[in-house]
Write a protein that holds these residues in place. Structure first.
Motif, PDB file in Angstrom:
ATOM      1  N   GLU A 225      44.275  55.561  34.220  1.00 54.54           N
ATOM      2  CA  GLU A 225      44.887  54.417  34.143  1.00 54.54           C
ATOM      3  C   GLU A 225      44.135  53.362  33.286  1.00 54.54           C
ATOM      4  O   GLU A 225      43.253  53.071  33.588  1.00 54.54           O
ATOM      5  CB  GLU A 225      45.173  53.783  35.353  1.00 54.54           C
ATOM      6  N   VAL A 226      44.720  52.715  32.316  1.00 52.93           N
ATOM      7  CA  VAL A 226      44.053  51.695  31.431  1.00 52.93           C
ATOM      8  C   VAL A 226      44.985  50.575  31.694  1.00 52.93           C
ATOM      9  O   VAL A 226      46.054  50.522  31.257  1.00 52.93           O
ATOM     10  CB  VAL A 226      43.970  52.179  30.102  1.00 52.93           C
ATOM     11  N   ALA A 227      44.366  49.389  32.296  1.00 57.19           N
ATOM     12  CA  ALA A 227      45.249  48.264  32.611  1.00 57.19           C
ATOM     13  C   ALA A 227      44.473  46.934  32.707  1.00 57.19           C
ATOM     14  O   ALA A 227      43.162  47.143  32.920  1.00 57.19           O
ATOM     15  CB  ALA A 227      45.783  48.488  34.039  1.00 57.19           C
ATOM     16  N   PRO A 228      45.092  46.011  32.397  1.00 59.85           N
ATOM     17  CA  PRO A 228      44.196  44.629  32.638  1.00 59.85           C
ATOM     18  C   PRO A 228      43.907  44.103  33.908  1.00 59.85           C
ATOM     19  O   PRO A 228      44.519  44.856  34.857  1.00 59.85           O
ATOM     20  CB  PRO A 228      45.213  43.401  31.922  1.00 59.85           C
ATOM     21  N   LEU A 229      42.895  43.423  34.212  1.00 61.78           N
ATOM     22  CA  LEU A 229      42.470  43.115  35.574  1.00 61.78           C
ATOM     23  C   LEU A 229      43.447  42.539  36.501  1.00 61.78           C
ATOM     24  O   LEU A 229      43.567  42.906  37.540  1.00 61.78           O
ATOM     25  CB  LEU A 229      41.294  42.209  35.244  1.00 61.78           C
ATOM     26  N   ALA A 230      44.236  41.585  35.757  1.00 64.03           N
ATOM     27  CA  ALA A 230      45.383  41.238  36.759  1.00 64.03           C
ATOM     28  C   ALA A 230      46.196  42.238  37.423  1.00 64.03           C
ATOM     29  O   ALA A 230      46.710  42.010  38.476  1.00 64.03           O
ATOM     30  CB  ALA A 230      46.257  40.280  35.854  1.00 64.03           C
ATOM     31  N   PHE A 231      46.478  43.511  37.083  1.00 58.23           N
ATOM     32  CA  PHE A 231      47.147  44.720  37.643  1.00 58.23           C
ATOM     33  C   PHE A 231      46.377  45.200  38.782  1.00 58.23           C
ATOM     34  O   PHE A 231      46.937  45.985  39.437  1.00 58.23           O
ATOM     35  CB  PHE A 231      47.333  45.646  36.509  1.00 58.23           C
ATOM     36  N   MET A 232      45.295  44.731  38.867  1.00 58.90           N
ATOM     37  CA  MET A 232      44.444  45.415  40.154  1.00 58.90           C
ATOM     38  C   MET A 232      44.642  44.789  41.450  1.00 58.90           C
ATOM     39  O   MET A 232      44.336  45.029  42.457  1.00 58.90           O
ATOM     40  CB  MET A 232      42.773  45.243  39.914  1.00 58.90           C
ATOM     41  N   ARG A 233      45.328  43.538  41.268  1.00 56.84           N
ATOM     42  CA  ARG A 233      45.529  42.580  42.675  1.00 56.84           C
ATOM     43  C   ARG A 233      46.185  43.392  43.566  1.00 56.84           C
ATOM     44  O   ARG A 233      47.287  44.091  43.227  1.00 56.84           O
ATOM     45  CB  ARG A 233      46.128  41.361  42.383  1.00 56.84           C
ATOM     46  N   GLY A 234      45.872  43.495  44.993  1.00 52.11           N
ATOM     47  CA  GLY A 234      46.665  44.202  45.972  1.00 52.11           C
ATOM     48  C   GLY A 234      46.607  45.580  46.219  1.00 52.11           C
ATOM     49  O   GLY A 234      47.330  46.058  47.207  1.00 52.11           O
ATOM     50  N   ARG A 235      45.683  46.097  45.279  1.00 48.70           N
ATOM     51  CA  ARG A 235      45.719  47.756  45.491  1.00 48.70           C
ATOM     52  C   ARG A 235      44.422  48.154  46.154  1.00 48.70           C
ATOM     53  O   ARG A 235      43.281  47.181  46.278  1.00 48.70           O
ATOM     54  CB  ARG A 235      45.443  48.240  43.988  1.00 48.70           C
ATOM     55  N   THR A 236      44.329  49.187  46.692  1.00 50.74           N
ATOM     56  CA  THR A 236      42.964  49.689  47.441  1.00 50.74           C
ATOM     57  C   THR A 236      42.905  51.147  46.584  1.00 50.74           C
ATOM     58  O   THR A 236      43.942  51.999  46.522  1.00 50.74           O
ATOM     59  CB  THR A 236      43.112  49.928  48.745  1.00 50.74           C
ATOM     60  N   GLN A 254      38.717  36.251  40.497  1.00 51.70           N
ATOM     61  CA  GLN A 254      38.973  37.518  39.747  1.00 51.70           C
ATOM     62  C   GLN A 254      37.970  38.556  40.163  1.00 51.70           C
ATOM     63  O   GLN A 254      38.499  39.661  40.303  1.00 51.70           O
ATOM     64  CB  GLN A 254      39.202  37.599  38.245  1.00 51.70           C
ATOM     65  N   MET A 255      36.749  38.379  39.951  1.00 54.17           N
ATOM     66  CA  MET A 255      35.575  39.225  40.171  1.00 54.17           C
ATOM     67  C   MET A 255      35.811  39.822  41.803  1.00 54.17           C
ATOM     68  O   MET A 255      35.493  40.831  42.250  1.00 54.17           O
ATOM     69  CB  MET A 255      34.354  38.659  40.014  1.00 54.17           C
ATOM     70  N   LYS A 256      35.834  38.711  42.563  1.00 54.81           N
ATOM     71  CA  LYS A 256      35.921  38.993  44.033  1.00 54.81           C
ATOM     72  C   LYS A 256      36.969  40.029  44.288  1.00 54.81           C
ATOM     73  O   LYS A 256      37.058  40.830  45.081  1.00 54.81           O
ATOM     74  CB  LYS A 256      36.239  37.839  45.021  1.00 54.81           C
ATOM     75  N   MET A 257      38.211  39.567  43.871  1.00 53.42           N
ATOM     76  CA  MET A 257      39.340  40.468  43.914  1.00 53.42           C
ATOM     77  C   MET A 257      39.122  41.796  43.407  1.00 53.42           C
ATOM     78  O   MET A 257      39.518  42.773  44.183  1.00 53.42           O
ATOM     79  CB  MET A 257      40.562  39.881  43.107  1.00 53.42           C
ATOM     80  N   PHE A 258      38.512  42.101  42.372  1.00 54.17           N
ATOM     81  CA  PHE A 258      38.156  43.400  41.767  1.00 54.17           C
ATOM     82  C   PHE A 258      37.273  44.240  42.840  1.00 54.17           C
ATOM     83  O   PHE A 258      37.654  45.203  43.085  1.00 54.17           O
ATOM     84  CB  PHE A 258      37.859  43.218  40.552  1.00 54.17           C
ATOM     85  N   LEU A 259      36.148  43.560  43.074  1.00 55.72           N
ATOM     86  CA  LEU A 259      35.022  44.048  43.849  1.00 55.72           C
ATOM     87  C   LEU A 259      35.766  44.692  45.282  1.00 55.72           C
ATOM     88  O   LEU A 259      35.088  45.801  45.905  1.00 55.72           O
ATOM     89  CB  LEU A 259      33.994  43.255  44.045  1.00 55.72           C
ATOM     90  N   THR A 260      36.822  43.889  45.938  1.00 50.96           N
ATOM     91  CA  THR A 260      37.274  44.137  47.105  1.00 50.96           C
ATOM     92  C   THR A 260      38.164  45.416  46.895  1.00 50.96           C
ATOM     93  O   THR A 260      38.979  45.495  47.972  1.00 50.96           O
ATOM     94  CB  THR A 260      37.605  43.143  47.792  1.00 50.96           C
ATOM     95  N   ARG A 261      38.710  45.776  45.791  1.00 47.99           N
ATOM     96  CA  ARG A 261      39.501  47.006  45.717  1.00 47.99           C
ATOM     97  C   ARG A 261      39.103  48.223  45.982  1.00 47.99           C
ATOM     98  O   ARG A 261      39.504  49.242  46.005  1.00 47.99           O
ATOM     99  CB  ARG A 261      40.113  47.032  44.116  1.00 47.99           C
ATOM    100  N   SER A 288      28.279  36.480  36.609  1.00 49.35           N
ATOM    101  CA  SER A 288      27.181  35.711  36.747  1.00 49.35           C
ATOM    102  C   SER A 288      27.254  35.266  38.393  1.00 49.35           C
ATOM    103  O   SER A 288      26.223  35.309  39.001  1.00 49.35           O
ATOM    104  CB  SER A 288      27.006  34.610  35.992  1.00 49.35           C
ATOM    105  N   ASP A 289      28.282  34.856  38.715  1.00 45.69           N
ATOM    106  CA  ASP A 289      28.654  34.522  40.144  1.00 45.69           C
ATOM    107  C   ASP A 289      28.239  35.661  41.139  1.00 45.69           C
ATOM    108  O   ASP A 289      27.758  35.506  42.103  1.00 45.69           O
ATOM    109  CB  ASP A 289      29.981  33.953  40.348  1.00 45.69           C
ATOM    110  N   ALA A 290      28.910  36.926  40.809  1.00 42.50           N
ATOM    111  CA  ALA A 290      28.768  37.961  41.811  1.00 42.50           C
ATOM    112  C   ALA A 290      27.241  38.516  41.754  1.00 42.50           C
ATOM    113  O   ALA A 290      26.799  38.817  42.959  1.00 42.50           O
ATOM    114  CB  ALA A 290      29.682  39.112  41.088  1.00 42.50           C
TER     115      ALA A 290
END
Length: 339
Positions: A225-236, A254-261, A288-290
């Protein structure tokens, strides 16, 4: 002025077929080494003779031996392999500690080989070797550094290697759709047509590893799957290798959302270059924040690349270095007129 003494040294290589790969068709590879080191290379059968200034001759043989070991595994040598072998050898000359580290890397290169359907891929520098080891040993890895250092390419190769070995069921490649001030709403086409240009480097890497028909089939059935970052929200994301490219263009949320997938039996690779952020002025980079938030988490790998690790055209390394000097100069760290 005393003229430098020209010497000739000869070395015999075990396998003529592998040596032929190293020297290249019509000795093209040998000529590239000659030009870079100001030496002359001749071969007869399994014997190679190199003439020139002694230090250059020694460097040439070290580079040739590195290329020989690489050709035994890859069964091919390209210009990037040659440039890296020569540049790494130059850097290591006279530094026994670095040479020992590099020798260890050479000895373990076969263990670090990433096997895909189209090619076998090995690290071309010590930092790349650290990166491959980190992807092997950690479930989450941050790869930091300039363009051309192989971060995305090696991450995709690792993902394909794991899939080919049956260790994961899915490869997910993502990047934020933020580039140089562009706005998706102003781009022509439907959503897929708007997004695909941002994801093209990920497709290109996949096609380097696997035949196009296989990639297209896996994309169709969802194994890749090749997808923009926004499509990762709500998934495990489970049983997967998840790669986030251009991570410097994420926001902290966005980074926090991604890392917690991250789910069971999954791995995450987060790649980015903090000097190339395209976020609006005043918006903090999620990368940089992460790195700041997670600095004390021991089970996360962080690998930092520099311009010395650039494996594209030789000019790319010089370009990256020149820009780094400009940025450092503007921050008052160095004088931009220094050589």
């Amino acid at each position: 002025m005393v003229a430098k003494q020209i010497i000739v040294k000869t070395e015999e290589f075990e396998k003529n077929q592998i040596l032929a790969i190293v020297l290249g068709s019509c000795n093209d590879n040998a000529r590239r080494i000659e030009k870079k080191l100001d030496v002359e290379i001749k071969n007869k059968g399994n014997q190679v003779s190199v003439s020139g200034v002694e230090s250059n001759v020694d460097t040439a043989f070290v580079a040739l031996n590195r290329l020989y070991k690489k050709a035994e595994v890859k069964l091919e040598i390209d210009n990037a392999d040659i440039d890296n072998a020569v540049s790494v050898t130059k850097i290591l000359s006279g530094d026994s500690k670095m040479k020992k580290e590099q020798d260890n890397m050479i000895q373990s290169e076969e263990d670090l080989t990433l096997k895909t359907r189209k090619r076998h891929i090995q690290p071309r520098s010590e930092t790349q070797a650290q990166y491959v080891r980190a992807m092997r040993d950690y479930e989450m890895v941050f790869g930091l550094g300039p363009a051309g250092t192989g971060k995305t390419f090696l991450a995709v190769a690792k993902a394909v290697d794991l899939m080919e070995a049956g260790k994961i069921d899915k490869i997910i490649l993502s990047r934020p759709a933020v580039e140089a001030g562009e706005n998706l709403g102003f781009l022509p086409g439907d959503l897929k047509e708007k997004i695909d240009p941002y994801l093209r480097p990920l497709y290109d890497a996949l096609y380097e590893m696997m035949p196009q028909d296989i990639v297209d089939k896996k994309l169709e059935i969802g194994e890749i799957e090749v997808a923009p970052l926004a499509f990762m929200r709500g998934r495990t994301l489970t049983n997967a290798m998840v790669i986030l490219d251009e991570a410097q263009n994420t926001t902290p949320m966005q980074m926090k959302m991604f890392l917690t997938r991250l789910g069971e039996n999954s791995r995450m690779i987060i790649n980015g270059d903090l000097s190339q952020t395209d976020l609006p002025k005043g918006v903090q980079s999620g990368l940089s924040d992460a790195l700041d938030v997670l600095r004390n988490v021991k089970s996360i790998g962080v690998v930092r690349f520099t311009e010395k690790d650039v494996v594209r055209h030789g000019l790319v390394s010089q370009i990256v270095k020149a820009y780094d000097r400009r940025y450092a100069s503007r921050k008052g760290l160095i004088n931009d007129d220094e050589n």
